[in-house]
Design an enzyme around this catalytic site. Structure first.
Site: not given
Length: 508
Positions: A416, A473, A228
């Site tokens: 994601d 994600h 991320s």
């Protein structure tokens, strides 16, 4: 003589934006949601959640650090945690080294960085893998307990061995950073970080101290990894380590590669993929797609104005570009933007409450040596301090790294939205480096695990892109076996397989 400091101004600016700006702007590239409270209540909550002031002593022997600089900067204790199930280790469980520690950061007034270190369940010669969770401001314990750590937390607060912890293929370090994240803290507000220079210097200093303490691992290959917002952290830290090696700043670290999972690295390119990804997956229709796409040229220009050193222009860029993402979310409803197959439930879109319950137990805090400090999964003030950093392009440091032989793996789960695979593939493919042409014509090949297709990868020289199927994600949480196999093969040079799947590039 009175010297003006830019730090208080930045602090006020970032906090004011966090309090009064768009709530979505403070949450989009993080694990936490918006704080829709009055400015007074929000400020009160931010101060309460910020781990800046310790309430008790930490690890034994550390309490005099600030008064006696001659004491060791890194203090660590061995953990003896009761873990259920079969460790699946090649050495007896009692010989496995699990550690927690604090490092007193050199370039700060009073900051201390918390970390976990898990020796490999395989062999001691396995590589050393550093994991950095994003946010910014989210603890790496999120990955430890829910993604790729040695164990999981059961509902009764017991620990259970994970069959797919990355410590099965590496000696694994989880770091809570920047200052104020997780159990890391400072007693001085001036230690808040506002950009990647301070963050990367802190991590470099920590690694120097860590390998001095654990000199037996100094020759092991070193990999910097994360997810991320670590799409910012990982390139910055890798560049700092590589530069330190070249300039002989300290111990020579055996840096081999870096990996970014569903990361935010080049916002200017990645924002262009939002509407395309949302339309291709049916989240938005054609009419909405055309309308939202009109925002991107303004976004692209604003990112260029942000540049490498902007503050006001970078925050303005964030707000302009973020309107693309928020427009999609308004149409998508309660979709989980970390996994579009699911609904967003709770402020984190997932239920991570067991982690906070576990880490806030008195017995656990005592075992870790963190005193009475409250654990908070994601710190909104740390996030707010880095608002001007969000739109910076960290891809710029990567070409030199891979051209000089440092390997890069960029992987992304297919479901994601927020750091989607399409945006990641685009920035990787457009990156200007010596092997760009060879990478562009390289075919996609299947990534198989147990004779089943788990992903699609494209590789040339030191650069590999891998799209993981049936994952969102957090790839190691959704596909733990595939993620472990990815790490194992990548660090041993066996990731690329022979069978090709021609024609995939045309669809991208």
């Amino acid at each position: 003589m009175r010297v003006r400091s830019s730090v208080p101004l930045r602090s006020v600016l970032c906090l004011a934006l966090l309090l009064t700006g768009s709530s979505n702007a403070s949450s989009n590239f993080s694990y936490f949601g918006s704080y829709e409270l009055s400015p007074y209540r929000t400020a009160e909550r931010l101060i309460r959640n910020l781990n800046l002031v310790p309430q008790n002593q930490e690890i034994s022997g550390e309490e005099d650090f600030d008064d006696d600089p001659s004491q060791r900067r890194l203090v660590e204790r061995k953990l003896n945690l009761d873990i259920l199930g079969d460790a699946g280790a090649t050495v007896p469980v009692e010989q496995l080294g699990h550690h927690a520690g604090y490092y007193r950061l050199k370039r700060t007034h009073a900051a201390k960085m918390f970390y976990f270190f898990f020796e490999s369940r395989g062999k001691s010669s396995d590589p050393v893998v550093v994991w950095l969770t994003g946010g910014p401001g989210c603890s790496s314990e999120l990955a430890l307990f829910y993604e790729n750590g040695p164990f999981k937390i059961a509902d009764n607060m017991s620990l259970i061995w994970s069959d797919y912890g990355w410590d099965k293929a590496s000696n694994l370090i989880y770091v809570d950073q920047p200052t104020g994240t997780g159990f890391s803290y400072s007693t001085d507000v001036r230690d808040i970080r506002f950009g990647e220079k301070g963050i990367s210097d802190d991590l470099y200093d920590f690694l120097q101290a860590f390998f001095q303490e654990h000199s037996g691992y100094l020759k092991n290959e070193l990999y910097i990894t994360g997810e991320s917002y670590a799409g910012h952290y990982v390139p910055a830290v890798t560049e700092r380590v590589h530069r330190g090696n070249k300039e002989k700043h300290g111990l020579h670290l055996n840096l081999k590669g870096f990996a970014i999972g569903n990361g935010l690295t080049n916002p200017g390119i990645q924002y262009s993929a939002y509407a395309d990804y949302a339309y291709s997956t049916g989240i938005i229709g054609e009419k909405e797609y055309k309308a939202i796409s009109k925002i991107y040229p303004v976004c692209e220009l604003s990112v260029k104005l942000c540049g490498a050193h902007g503050i006001i222009t970078c925050i303005a860029s964030l707000m302009v570009c973020n309107s693309i993402f928020t427009s999609i979310l308004l149409l998508a409803g309660d979709i989980n933007y970390y996994d579009i197959r699911k609904k967003c439930e709770g402020s984190l879109c997932y239920d991570f409450s067991n982690m906070e319950k576990f880490l806030n137990q008195k017995s656990v805090r005592h075992a870790l040596g963190v005193g009475d400090r409250k654990f908070v999964s994601c710190n909104p003030l740390v996030h707010g301090a880095l608002l001007a950093d969000l739109m910076k392009n960290l891809e710029e440091v990567i070409p030199t790294l891979i051209d000089e032989g440092i390997e890069l793996l960029v992987y992304a789960g297919e479901y994601d939205l927020i750091c989607n695979w399409l945006g990641n593939y685009r920035w990787v493919g457009s990156m200007k480096w010596s092997g760009n042409q060879n990478f562009s014509v390289a075919p996609f090949v299947p990534f198989t695990v147990d004779q089943h297709e788990a992903g699609l990868l494209k590789s040339s020289g030191p650069l590999t892109f891998l799209k993981i199927l049936n994952a969102g994600h957090m790839v190691p949480m959704d596909q733990p076996k595939a993620a472990l196999e990815m790490l194992r093969r990548w660090t041993t040079g066996k990731l690329v397989e022979e069978q090709s799947s021609p024609g995939l590039d045309e669809a991208y």
